[in-house]
Design an enzyme around this catalytic site. Structure first.
Site, PDB file in Angstrom:
ATOM      1  N   THR A  94      -1.279  -7.481  -0.727  1.00  0.00           N
ATOM      2  CA  THR A  94      -1.710  -7.599   0.656  1.00  0.00           C
ATOM      3  C   THR A  94      -3.032  -8.352   0.707  1.00  0.00           C
ATOM      4  OG1 THR A  94      -0.627  -5.528   1.269  1.00  0.00           O
ATOM      5  CG2 THR A  94      -2.373  -6.316   2.730  1.00  0.00           C
ATOM      6  N   VAL A 168       2.219  -9.320   9.441  1.00  0.00           N
ATOM      7  CA  VAL A 168       2.950  -8.093   9.793  1.00  0.00           C
ATOM      8  C   VAL A 168       2.411  -6.908   8.993  1.00  0.00           C
ATOM      9  CG1 VAL A 168       5.190  -6.939   9.689  1.00  0.00           C
ATOM     10  CG2 VAL A 168       5.039  -9.278  10.553  1.00  0.00           C
ATOM     11  N   LYS A 169       2.181  -7.109   7.702  1.00  0.00           N
ATOM     12  CA  LYS A 169       1.688  -6.002   6.866  1.00  0.00           C
ATOM     13  C   LYS A 169       0.301  -5.547   7.303  1.00  0.00           C
ATOM     14  CE  LYS A 169       0.979  -3.019   3.630  1.00  0.00           C
ATOM     15  NZ  LYS A 169       0.744  -3.354   2.233  1.00  0.00           N
ATOM     16  N   LEU A 170      -0.549  -6.484   7.663  1.00  0.00           N
ATOM     17  CA  LEU A 170      -1.895  -6.120   8.080  1.00  0.00           C
ATOM     18  C   LEU A 170      -1.869  -5.339   9.398  1.00  0.00           C
ATOM     19  CD1 LEU A 170      -3.690  -9.426   7.075  1.00  0.00           C
ATOM     20  CD2 LEU A 170      -3.951  -7.195   5.978  1.00  0.00           C
TER      21      LEU A 170
END
Length: 264
Positions: A94, A168-170
């Site tokens: 990430t 999206v992950k953040l």
């Protein structure tokens, strides 16, 4: 497929194990004789340098802890220079979408595709092949890497072009941190109202306030204990999303205040 792997640690080691079990030939980086021995026990071929890891691989996976480590491996040490044309580099770490874009700019003239593919879940999800992957990249690149990723991940979600996976992950981790913050504030309210924390958590997981964050906190036993356990990982990602938001001339809005409550 032939898979190169860099970062066989807490998350990476079970990935290597699943890849081997799925029938892929895995060459993984081990920077010490002890690490190489551990990789061999997992069924992988151990290598002391990343050029050997990448040599002849169809897919190379990078699963290190920080965005800085990704830049060291992929930019400063120029990983894609040793990858064959037509192969795909998958970055699970990430980090900033800009890092993925920088790596892709180096890879493109070499006809190497890059996927930013941060994950949601832990080692237990990998062992069960139930890790979630948010993949950003071209249709061709994601399709090429999918059989490898599905060795340990389900679902593998193609969320858009390069950089979309990180975005999206953040957002995912910002919301998760905010949910932790909300639960922590709820526990403090419960204390003021005379409800002890174990009783409150046990009740709330059965109500409409339930969430994955709440379930994790209840299983751990207290909000403080859960924050201590996950704070380092969530804090790192929230710092990245704040930096990324600033780069894009925006901020987290009301989420900022709630997130801070979950990182205390």
């Amino acid at each position: 497929m032939r898979v190169g792997f860099i970062g066989a640690g807490r998350m990476g080691a079970p990935m290597v194990s699943r890849l081997v079990a799925a029938g892929h030939h895995v060459t993984a980086l081990g920077r010490s004789s002890e690490k190489c021995e551990a990789l061999t026990e997992l069924g992988a071929t151990a290598a002391f340098d990343q050029a050997t890891v990448a040599d002849g691989a169809d897919v190379v996976i990078v699963c290190v802890f920080t965005d800085e480590q990704v830049r060291e491996i992929c930019v400063e040490a120029d990983l894609t220079a040793t990858m064959r044309p037509g192969s795909v580099l998958v970055v699970h770490t990430t980090g900033s979408p800009h890092t993925a874009e920088q790596v892709a700019s180096l890879a493109a003239p070499r006809h190497v595709d890059v996927i930013d593919a941060p994950v949601s879940g832990g080692p237990h999800d990998i062992a069960a092949a139930q890790l979630t992957v948010f993949a950003g990249g071209t249709d061709r690149a994601v399709a090429h890497a999918r059989p490898v990723l599905e060795s340990y991940a389900e679902p593998v979600l193609h969320v858009g072009p390069l950089g979309a996976g990180q975005r999206v992950k953040l957002i995912n981790n910002t919301l998760f941190a905010a949910q932790i913050g909300l639960v922590a504030e709820g526990v403090r309210l419960g204390s003021r109202l005379g409800i002890d924390e174990p009783t409150l958590l046990k009740a709330l997981v059965n109500g409409s306030a339930g969430s994955r964050a709440l379930s994790g906190i209840a299983a751990t036993g207290s909000a403080d204990a859960f924050i201590t356990r996950v704070g380092e990982f969530i804090g790192k990602d929230v710092a990245v999303v704040r930096s990324t938001a600033a780069d894009l001339d925006t901020d987290l809005g009301l989420l900022d205040t709630v997130v801070d409550a979950g990182l205390r």
